[in-house]
Each structure stands twice: as C-alpha cells, then as structure tokens.
Design a protein around this motif. Structure first.
Motif, PDB file in Angstrom:
ATOM      1  N   GLN A  63      11.370   5.663 -12.291  1.00 19.76           N
ATOM      2  CA  GLN A  63      12.810   5.409 -12.458  1.00 19.76           C
ATOM      3  C   GLN A  63      13.052   4.188 -13.337  1.00 19.76           C
ATOM      4  OE1 GLN A  63      15.219   5.481  -8.756  1.00 19.76           O
ATOM      5  NE2 GLN A  63      13.446   6.413  -7.780  1.00 19.76           N
ATOM      6  N   ALA A  64      12.257   3.135 -13.123  1.00 22.50           N
ATOM      7  CA  ALA A  64      12.401   1.921 -13.933  1.00 22.50           C
ATOM      8  C   ALA A  64      12.130   2.213 -15.408  1.00 22.50           C
ATOM      9  CB  ALA A  64      11.456   0.834 -13.420  1.00 22.50           C
TER      10      ALA A  64
ATOM     11  N   PRO B 140      -4.530  10.815 -11.410  1.00 17.09           N
ATOM     12  CA  PRO B 140      -3.677  11.426 -12.450  1.00 17.09           C
ATOM     13  C   PRO B 140      -2.282  10.807 -12.523  1.00 17.09           C
ATOM     14  CG  PRO B 140      -4.857  13.116 -11.230  1.00 17.09           C
ATOM     15  CD  PRO B 140      -5.118  11.818 -10.519  1.00 17.09           C
ATOM     16  N   TRP B 141      -1.692  10.468 -11.362  1.00 16.46           N
ATOM     17  CA  TRP B 141      -0.336   9.930 -11.377  1.00 16.46           C
ATOM     18  C   TRP B 141      -0.291   8.533 -11.983  1.00 16.46           C
ATOM     19  CZ3 TRP B 141       0.725   5.540  -8.441  1.00 16.46           C
ATOM     20  CH2 TRP B 141      -0.212   5.211  -7.442  1.00 16.46           C
TER      21      TRP B 141
ATOM     22  N   GLY C 189       0.795  -1.227   0.000  1.00 16.58           N
ATOM     23  CA  GLY C 189       0.000   0.000   0.000  1.00 16.58           C
ATOM     24  C   GLY C 189       0.822   1.269   0.000  1.00 16.58           C
ATOM     25  N   LYS C 190       2.102   1.209  -0.325  1.00 11.85           N
ATOM     26  CA  LYS C 190       2.985   2.385  -0.348  1.00 11.85           C
ATOM     27  C   LYS C 190       2.988   2.969  -1.769  1.00 11.85           C
ATOM     28  CE  LYS C 190       6.015   0.651   3.333  1.00 11.85           C
ATOM     29  NZ  LYS C 190       7.410   0.321   3.730  1.00 11.85           N
TER      30      LYS C 190
ATOM     31  N   CYS D   1       5.100   4.889  -7.130  1.00 12.75           N
ATOM     32  CA  CYS D   1       5.095   5.821  -8.263  1.00 12.75           C
ATOM     33  C   CYS D   1       6.520   6.258  -8.610  1.00 12.75           C
ATOM     34  CB  CYS D   1       4.229   7.036  -7.927  1.00 12.75           C
ATOM     35  SG  CYS D   1       4.254   8.334  -9.195  1.00 12.75           S
ATOM     36  N   GLY D   2       7.293   6.605  -7.597  1.00 15.91           N
ATOM     37  CA  GLY D   2       8.664   7.077  -7.830  1.00 15.91           C
ATOM     38  C   GLY D   2       9.552   6.020  -8.449  1.00 15.91           C
TER      39      GLY D   2
END
Length: 384
Positions: A338-339, A369-370, A327-328, A333-334
């Motif tokens: 990067q991947a 949106p993200w 659930g993080k 997203c970050g």
C-alpha cells in the motif's frame, strides 16, 4: 507594452496641474512628465518625496499611483522583470498567487515536477525584492520570498529523496532572514521547523533537531498554536530518537495542549490535520521500540489520511516496520505494498526512504517470493 500611468495623470488633473505647471512644481522638464505618464521612464528616487508632497500622497500611496498597467498579467510581469524598480502591488499579488498554487500541489504532485515552476517563481520574487522600495511593496515581497524559499527547500529535499541536505538549508535560511525582516514569526517558525526535519531525517542528528524544533515552538508561541504544537511534536520525536521516553511523552503532552488551543483563524491551519498527533506519536513509539503501541496508533492513523498521500505513505511505511519487528510478516507485506502504491504517485522522499528501510529489514526473508516481489517494486522506484 505598458499602458500609460493613468493614475498619475488622473491625480495630476484632479489637483489642477497641467503637465507644464506640474513639471515646474517638481523641478523637471515637461518632457520628463510626459515620459513618466507614458510609462517610458520611472521617476528617480530623489523625485519621489517631492512627488508625494505635490500629489498629497504617502510614499506607499505614491507607489500605487506610479504603477503601470500592462494589457495582461504576463505582459505586466515581463515588463516588471525588465524594469524591477517599477514593481507594484498587483504584480506582487500575482506572484503570491502562483506561490500559493504551487504549494497547494505539494501533496499530490511529484516534487520534481514542481521544481522548475517553483524555481522560476522564486527567482522572480527574489529579483524584485532586491529592487523593491521600502514600504508596503518590499514587505509584501519579503513575505513571498520567505514562502517561496521554504517551498523550494521542501521540494529539493523531497526530490533528492532527502539526500541533499545543504541546498535546502540555504533556502530555509533565506526564508528565515526574509521573515525576520518583516517580523513575521509564523514564516520564521515554518522555515525553522523544516530545518529541524533535515536534522532529524537527513543528517540524522537528533540533538540538533531537538534544538531547532524547540526554537520553532518558542518563535511561534505567541502567533500560532498549530506551529507551536508541531514544534513540540518533533521535539518529542527527537527525544524518542535519543531513547528518552519520559521527555518524549512530556513533549507529546505539550503538543496536545497546543493543539487543543487552536483557533479557526490560525494562519498555519493548512499545515494541521487531526491525524497529526497520532502520526507522530506512532513514530515516537516506533523509535522507542514500543512496537505494539506504535502499531495500534499507526493503524488508526493510516485510515484517516486518505487525502494526504505523502503523509499516508510515511505512516504505512512506519506501520510496516512495527509489523516486521513483531514478526507479523503477512501484515507487513500488505502495508508495504500500500505504501509503495502511494509513493508511485507523488514520489514523496520521506515515504520512499521508510519503504526502503522496511525492505532492508525484510532481508532475512529475501528468498521468499513475496519479499522478492516487494524488492522488485522498490527497485523500480529507485530506477524511475
């Protein structure tokens, strides 16, 4: 055009033979010797034992003496491909260097961009291998066939985004056959390991992957602690895929033992990195559903893979999955961005597939949106 066979001419003169006396000793016409020395024709197979005897050479040494000398490497290779029975160790070494150059570009260049050159090189070494005489030249070509076939299998599987399982397996089998001909367990184990990857990540058959990776560890046991350790690592991954934590951790321990025994002269050293164990251990715990432990290991590993872009993209993709399953979402997203940044450079099939898996697991948040931004980037990868 090839130059004269200077070594043959020089050897004949050193032993005191004129062209006429040499022809008489061999049992051919003088004009035949003239054509041999000019590089116009090649001594027939039945002439070679007699030639070796008269010139006081072994058959391997005779191959070197009979080598022609084109003006440059391109001319040499072109001439040899037109006359494959004239292949010499210099041409073999040139092709081996090309295979090495292409292999060195695997981690930094898109696999599809290497395919044409690698395919041409593989076709050339395979052709020459078919015509090569027994002895040192054939052994050297068998070595190159094994290396180039393994590379071709890797490139095709990667460029197909791990969808084409059939063609890569044919190349890996060709590599194994060539390696066995020259009794080279290191080359055999490498191709066998690649077959294990296809079973684990392509056909999704962990039982077959388990068998192949065990075979890798057995074949390489007396030759390379690097390959033995890698075999054990992927045995552990297969057990993890099957939900067998105890067997998985036992295999991980065996991999650690092998890696601790690595010596600097291990021929498979280019395949090893200090982050290898953690990368695979993180993947194992992800398969086992121990997401917190997977996150801890993969976070540490991602920082140490700056120079290994394809491997780093896989680690970041797996780390994204560990975050999502806990659930993080902000962290997920970050790492997924990067991947994707890394995948856009070499377009490694493994990292791309894991990124798409992460994208699918974000489906419950698809209206955010993200998530839409990530979906757009993944769609861009798919359509490029």
């Amino acid at each position: 055009m090839p130059k004269r066979r200077q070594k043959l001419k020089q050897r004949r003169k050193t032993l005191g033979y004129s062209q006429e006396s040499f022809a008489y000793a061999v049992g051919v016409e003088r004009s035949t010797v003239v054509r041999w020395e000019s590089g116009e024709t090649e001594p027939r197979a039945w002439h070679r034992p007699k030639l070796a005897e008269i010139l006081q050479l072994s058959l391997d040494e005779l191959d070197d003496v009979l080598a022609v000398s084109p003006a440059n490497e391109a001319d040499r290779l072109s001439f040899t491909l037109r006359n494959p029975s004239t292949v010499d160790l210099v041409t073999v070494a040139h092709l081996a260097q090309e295979i090495e150059r292409l292999s060195a570009g695997y981690d930094t260049a898109p696999s599809a961009s290497l395919l044409a050159a690698a395919g041409q090189c593989h076709s050339q070494v395979t052709l020459l291998y078919e015509f090569a005489p027994t002895g040192r030249i054939r052994r050297a070509l068998a070595f190159s066939v094994a290396e180039s076939a393994t590379l071709m299998g890797q490139l095709i599987w990667d460029a197909s985004q791990r969808r084409d399982d059939v063609v890569p397996l044919r190349y890996f089998d060709q590599a194994i056959s060539a390696a066995r001909e020259i009794s080279n367990p290191l080359l055999e184990a490498h191709a066998q390991l690649r077959k294990g990857f296809v079973a684990l990540y392509g056909t999704k058959d962990p039982s077959e992957g388990l068998r192949l990776c065990r075979e890798t560890a057995l074949v390489s046991e007396s030759t390379s602690n690097v390959l033995t350790g890698l075999g054990h690592l992927h045995v552990g991954e297969a057990h993890a895929m099957l939900g067998q934590r105890r067997d998985c951790e036992k295999a991980l321990h065996a991999a650690e033992v092998s890696f601790d025994r690595i010596r600097s002269d291990d021929e498979a050293m280019p395949m090893f990195s200090s982050s290898q164990f953690d990368r695979m251990a993180g993947s194992c715990y992800l398969f086992l559903g121990v997401n917190g432990k997977a996150e801890e290991i993969l976070t540490r590993t991602a920082r140490s893979l700056i120079q290994w872009k394809k491997s780093q993209s896989i680690v970041l993709g797996n780390l994204t999955l560990a975050y999502i399953r806990q659930g993080k979402l902000e962290e997920a997203c970050g790492t997924l961005h990067q991947a994707i940044d890394l995948i856009e450079e070499p377009r490694g099939g493994g990292g791309m597939n894991i990124a798409f898996s992460a994208g699918r697991e974000l489906a419950p948040w698809r209206h955010e949106p993200w998530v839409q931004e990530i979906s757009d980037r993944l769609f861009g990868l798919m359509t490029t």
